[in-house]
Design an enzyme around this catalytic site. Structure first.
Site, PDB file in Angstrom:
ATOM      1  N   LEU A   1       0.807  -1.255   0.136  1.00 34.01           N
ATOM      2  CA  LEU A   1       0.048  -0.056   0.040  1.00 34.01           C
ATOM      3  C   LEU A   1       0.926   1.178  -0.014  1.00 34.01           C
ATOM      4  O   LEU A   1       1.885   1.277   0.281  1.00 34.01           O
ATOM      5  CB  LEU A   1      -0.943   0.043   1.177  1.00 34.01           C
ATOM      6  CG  LEU A   1      -1.748  -1.007   1.355  1.00 34.01           C
ATOM      7  CD1 LEU A   1      -2.401  -1.011   2.680  1.00 34.01           C
ATOM      8  CD2 LEU A   1      -3.006  -0.755   0.403  1.00 34.01           C
ATOM      9  N   PRO A   2       0.240   2.286  -0.319  1.00 33.53           N
ATOM     10  CA  PRO A   2       1.103   3.516  -0.214  1.00 33.53           C
ATOM     11  C   PRO A   2       1.463   3.716   1.388  1.00 33.53           C
ATOM     12  O   PRO A   2       1.008   3.029   2.067  1.00 33.53           O
ATOM     13  CB  PRO A   2      -0.030   4.668  -0.614  1.00 33.53           C
ATOM     14  CG  PRO A   2      -0.988   3.904  -1.297  1.00 33.53           C
ATOM     15  CD  PRO A   2      -1.042   2.759  -0.942  1.00 33.53           C
TER      16      PRO A   2
ATOM     17  N   ALA B   1       5.491  10.730   3.728  1.00 33.21           N
ATOM     18  CA  ALA B   1       5.055  10.551   2.248  1.00 33.21           C
ATOM     19  C   ALA B   1       4.644  11.930   2.009  1.00 33.21           C
ATOM     20  O   ALA B   1       4.820  12.563   0.608  1.00 33.21           O
ATOM     21  CB  ALA B   1       3.893   9.618   1.811  1.00 33.21           C
ATOM     22  N   LEU B   2       3.715  12.613   2.822  1.00 34.90           N
ATOM     23  CA  LEU B   2       3.140  13.909   2.563  1.00 34.90           C
ATOM     24  C   LEU B   2       4.322  15.009   2.404  1.00 34.90           C
ATOM     25  O   LEU B   2       4.099  16.002   1.970  1.00 34.90           O
ATOM     26  CB  LEU B   2       2.239  14.534   3.703  1.00 34.90           C
ATOM     27  CG  LEU B   2       1.045  13.617   3.730  1.00 34.90           C
ATOM     28  CD1 LEU B   2       0.158  14.171   4.866  1.00 34.90           C
ATOM     29  CD2 LEU B   2       0.356  13.514   2.342  1.00 34.90           C
TER      30      LEU B   2
ATOM     31  N   ASP C   1       9.375   0.343  -8.427  1.00 32.19           N
ATOM     32  CA  ASP C   1       8.640   0.972  -7.008  1.00 32.19           C
ATOM     33  C   ASP C   1       7.206   1.389  -7.307  1.00 32.19           C
ATOM     34  O   ASP C   1       6.963   2.591  -8.193  1.00 32.19           O
ATOM     35  CB  ASP C   1       9.519   2.310  -6.525  1.00 32.19           C
ATOM     36  CG  ASP C   1       8.741   3.229  -5.469  1.00 32.19           C
ATOM     37  OD1 ASP C   1       7.701   2.321  -4.870  1.00 32.19           O
ATOM     38  OD2 ASP C   1       9.317   4.146  -5.204  1.00 32.19           O
TER      39      ASP C   1
ATOM     40  N   ARG D   1      35.817  15.848  11.470  1.00 33.25           N
ATOM     41  CA  ARG D   1      37.201  15.589  11.615  1.00 33.25           C
ATOM     42  C   ARG D   1      37.722  15.626  13.276  1.00 33.25           C
ATOM     43  O   ARG D   1      36.897  16.189  14.051  1.00 33.25           O
ATOM     44  CB  ARG D   1      38.291  16.575  10.900  1.00 33.25           C
ATOM     45  CG  ARG D   1      38.070  16.696   9.215  1.00 33.25           C
ATOM     46  CD  ARG D   1      38.984  15.724   8.649  1.00 33.25           C
ATOM     47  NE  ARG D   1      40.302  15.598   8.904  1.00 33.25           N
ATOM     48  CZ  ARG D   1      41.203  16.325   8.430  1.00 33.25           C
ATOM     49  NH1 ARG D   1      40.820  17.160   7.361  1.00 33.25           N
ATOM     50  NH2 ARG D   1      42.332  16.241   8.882  1.00 33.25           N
TER      51      ARG D   1
ATOM     52  N   THR E   1      38.591   8.069   6.345  1.00 32.43           N
ATOM     53  CA  THR E   1      37.144   7.197   6.805  1.00 32.43           C
ATOM     54  C   THR E   1      36.270   8.027   6.583  1.00 32.43           C
ATOM     55  O   THR E   1      35.166   7.399   6.112  1.00 32.43           O
ATOM     56  CB  THR E   1      37.573   7.199   8.251  1.00 32.43           C
ATOM     57  OG1 THR E   1      38.853   6.629   8.558  1.00 32.43           O
ATOM     58  CG2 THR E   1      36.599   5.861   8.651  1.00 32.43           C
TER      59      THR E   1
END
Lengths: 413, 456
Positions: free
Chosen positions: B64-65, B180-181, B137, B263, B412
């Site tokens: 579902l959404p 989502a909104l 998707d 750093r 790193t």
């Protein structure tokens, strides 16, 4: 010697609780896990609720023993084998371990015996309705509940249920288990046939086979056919010429893996050991001192090879019968994985040319059989502390030195 | 580091000619065919460009959404690309946004045409762009949708795996709706209208939804409450790569947290070989960094107190790196020394200037310039070695739901940043982290975003 292990798990403690009903499956999984942990140099020990004579041990005593063992340095994974699963109380064990800052992961493998068929039926309904909570399927086994970390593998329906895994080490164990194929199978290993470079005592390169090497390639199909019969087989080679030439008469599906290429000797590629000793005397010495960790200038170490072949090992676990034609150093790493050879010793094993090795995983360990052909070949074995190529190591310092000694790895699990 | 600077300038020039990619933009949606020899975490090169003999795979999301499908698609793309797989995600919502300004209930015909267009692009990706994994998707909540996908792709020899995202936890549902909104689709909407429209859409879809069942005979993975539970119908033919994705999904969490990169403070001679402690300037830097990070985290928490639950600090194992976190320790925060954050081992060129390296190791230096990511000076580590040994840390980072401040060496930080923003091996060695800026990375469902905040 420094051991290679997974980073970031130094302070982790994990108890794998094997709640697999079928004894054969449980033993099989247990010894597989020990092997994998050993290969990664993770300290691991098996505990069980029965002694060697078959008498039950009070589970609370076993748990106390485990907690004590975790106080030892570098103890990371304990495997608890539960024989009497009906008496098992998952939540209680979990709480006891948590008090000692030990995480748990319950592992259930359901093969195709009668009990498991019932479980499957229940679970398929579960999958149909998924969206509900999982408590009903779990309560069926009375061991696990939705709050525990567990993984259930079901052979019949080919599905896996993973619940609440919360740390990296757990996911790593599950990743390994997902790759294990529990079927009966064998793995055949061979080095490529004798190469032109072998004759010249040079290392590395991408040379063709020598005439005797070609003979070995011609003989191989029959040798394999006698062993495998009509069973399906896949042949894996490296991308180098000498392994592909060795495999070329074999009438099976072939895959070339870049990951199976020989250890990269960097600037020493194409040199003889004598030349290396002259040109790079310090490197020559450093390599003999810690052959597992030593990395050739611009090249690789055994530890690097182990890293890059891990995907191959995983794929090997998943496959049925496989024949691997590759190179000395790579074979040593693969062999070390199957036979629990310690890291300090694996780079010193002798694996002669023109010899086929068969590994058959059994419940308790791996059985080794070898087939030495009558096609002569030069030796490529360099002894520690010398640049001479010898036929046989003069001192067999350990049981792993010469893999032609049949070493079968039987553990009492 | 003159040489590096020049390189960077050239590189940036090239980049600006091609597109406007800058080093603050998430590259996870860039085309995969970038001419890069290998990906940051790739273990070995292949000629065909496909890894692990896994063949081509379509991963189709189902759900579902508001079930985090976009986040799943993008995260899997990021991780598999990092492993060296040619992966691309295809988002129906993005296509819709490009095609229509109205955003609301579009005609059925329009929707079908649009899905067809996406599928056409996916097929093109497999057939002409050397793609190995495409991630589709879309909702795919009907059996008929899935059946169609399987037959369409099996025809062109692409295996299909469905990943069904199921959310039953109401807290997660609400959180996902909120996320989502915030997406581009609802950019100019009034909040109430958006919620109203969204919930309506959700309930309509819910009534049509057909969960995947075993009798559909397809490969599937059910991902429940974002990783709380996984059900895998594991089919051997999909192989190692899929198990690797499962491994990743076990570690992935739906995060609203941020990662901060900084750093360490300075020490007197700033040498690799002596493990020095911070000097006065370094201590001042640590203090300022502490204030700034607490300020930022506090701001994002809308004034709520920054406590040990909302921020952890990981540092490299060197003295000056660890002690850069000392003001956090004083305030009671959890400061963990992580061995994986150990800087790139410089080997025989430790503490040498570029000029000294050129003079002492001219050949090695020339080799290094050809491939700065993979080249190892004698006894040194390459960036690639660093990335491989950091994989477990990256997965742990995916697992965290609290803000993390990482104090480490520039080498790193480059690898971490390269993973989080999907940079290639050409980019990673050139990324710059000065002590003048704190880097703030915000996890987003569609892409991660970066802000560089000046440190006093």
């Amino acid at each position: 010697m420094t051991l290679r292990t997974i980073d970031g798990i130094e302070n982790k403690k994990l108890c794998l609780i094997m709640v697999t009903k079928n004894e054969r499956d449980r033993r099989f999984l247990t010894q597989k896990l020990i092997r994998y942990m050993g290969w990664l140099a993770i300290k691991c020990k098996v505990f069980k609720d029965k002694d060697n004579t078959g008498c039950s041990i009070d589970i609370n005593d076993v748990i106390t023993n485990i907690c004590e063992w975790f106080r030892e340095e570098h103890s990371i994974i304990a495997i608890l084998n539960i024989y009497d699963i009906n008496l098992c109380n998952g939540s209680q064990y979990d709480q006891t371990f948590k008090k000692h800052h030990i995480d748990t992961l319950f592992i259930e493998y359901i093969g195709d015996d009668l009990n498991s068929i019932n479980c499957n039926a229940i679970n398929n309904t579960y999958i149909k309705r998924v969206g509900d909570t999982s408590d009903d399927i779990i309560s069926n086994s009375k061991i696990l509940n939705g709050q525990l970390s567990y993984v259930i593998l079901r052979k019949e329906s080919k599905d896996t249920l993973i619940n609440k895994v919360d740390n990296y080490l757990q996911t790593r164990v599950i990743f390994y288990i997902l790759n294990i194929n529990m079927e009966n199978k064998s793995i055949w290993l061979s080095r490529h046939g004798e190469s032109m470079y072998n004759l010249e005592e040079k290392i590395g390169g991408d040379s063709s086979l020598s005439p005797r090497g070609h003979k070995y390639a011609q003989l191989l199909p029959n040798l394999i056919k006698c062993q495998v019969g009509d069973l399906p087989l896949v042949v894996w080679t490296s991308t180098l010429r000498r392994t592909q030439e060795t495999a070329r008469f074999l009438p099976y599906k072939k895959l070339a893996w870049k990951a199976l290429d020989e250890l990269d000797a960097g600037v020493c590629d194409g040199m003889t050991y004598k030349e290396i000793e002259q040109v790079y005397p310090e490197d020559f010495k450093a390599r003999d001192e810690d052959k597992y960790q030593y990395r050739y200038r611009g090249g690789e170490s055994y530890a690097d090879v182990v890293n890059r072949i891990e995907p191959v090992i995983m794929e090997l676990e998943r496959q049925d019968n496989v024949l691997i034609i590759t190179h000395q150093a790579v074979l040593r790493c693969i062999y070390a994985y199957f036979m629990n050879v310690p890291q300090g010793e694996s780079p010193w094993m002798t694996i002669p040319l023109h010899t086929l090795i068969k590994l058959t995983p059994t419940i308790d360990g791996v059985k080794v059989t070898r087939f030495k052909t009558d096609i002569p070949a030069v030796s490529t074995y360099k002894e520690k502390g010398s640049s001479d190529i010898t036929d046989m190591p003069s001192t067999l310092s350990s049981k792993y030195a010469n893999i032609l000694e049949e070493v079968s790895d039987i553990q009492n699990i | 580091m003159n040489v590096n600077k020049n390189n960077k300038e050239n590189f940036l020039k090239e980049k600006t000619l091609n597109d406007d990619l800058d080093y603050r933009k998430d590259a996870v949606h860039e085309p995969v065919d970038c001419g890069c020899p290998m990906a940051p975490g790739q273990l070995y090169p292949t000629e065909t460009g496909t890894l692990f003999h896994a063949g081509n795979i379509l991963i189709a999301l189902v759900g579902l959404p508001a079930t985090s499908k976009t986040l799943l698609a993008v995260s899997m793309t990021r991780y598999t690309r990092w492993l060296g797989v040619r992966t691309r995600s295809f988002h129906v919502s993005e296509y819709r946004r490009h095609k229509s300004n109205r955003n609301i209930a579009l005609s059925l015909k329009f929707e079908q045409d649009m899905v067809d267009e996406v599928l056409k692009d996916i097929i093109d990706f497999f057939e002409n762009k050397k793609g190995q994994i495409a991630i589709f998707d879309s909702l795919n909540i009907l059996k008929s949708d899935r059946k169609r996908l399987v037959s369409l792709f099996e025809n062109i020899n692409v295996k299909v795996l469905f990943i069904e995202s199921i959310v039953t936890d109401p807290k997660l549902v609400n959180k996902n709706i909120e996320i989502a909104l915030k997406s581009n689709q609802y950019l100019n909407w009034r909040k109430e209208d958006a919620i109203d429209y969204y919930t309506k859409k959700l309930s309509i879809k819910e009534s049509q939804y057909e969960h995947i069942t075993p009798d559909e005979n397809c490969n599937f993975l059910k991902y429940i409450n974002f990783g709380e539970q996984l059900i895998i119908n594991h089919n051997n033919q999909l192989g190692y790569l899929i198990n690797k994705i499962v491994f990743f999904l076990m570690n992935l969490r739906n995060k609203t947290s941020r990662v901060y990169l900084a750093r360490c403070g300075t020490s007197d001679s700033d040498k690799y070989t002596n493990d020095e402690v911070l000097n006065e300037e370094g201590i001042r830097y640590s203090k300022n960094l502490t204030d700034l990070v607490l300020d930022r985290v506090g701001m994002h928490r809308q004034g709520k107190k920054v406590d040990t639950e909302s921020l952890v600090i990981w540092t490299g194992p060197r003295k000056r790196t660890y002690t850069t976190g000392k003001f956090f320790i004083e305030k009671g925060f959890d400061v963990q020394e992580r061995s994986q954050l150990k800087q790139l081992q410089p080997g025989s060129v430790a503490d040498m200037t570029i000029e000294e390296i050129k003079e002492k190791y001219p050949n090695e230096h020339a080799e290094f310039l050809k491939d700065p990511y993979h080249y190892r000076y004698p006894r040194a580590e390459s960036y690639h070695d660093l990335a491989v040994r950091m994989e477990s840390l990256l997965l742990e980072l995916e697992h965290m739901n609290t803000n993390v401040l990482i104090i480490a060496h520039e080498s790193t930080l480059r690898v971490l940043y390269g993973y989080l923003l999907a940079y290639t091996v050409l980019d990673v060695p050139k990324l710059e982290f000065s002590r003048e800026f704190l880097t703030e990375i915000t996890f987003g469902p569609f892409c991660n975003t970066v802000e560089k905040i000046p440190i006093n």
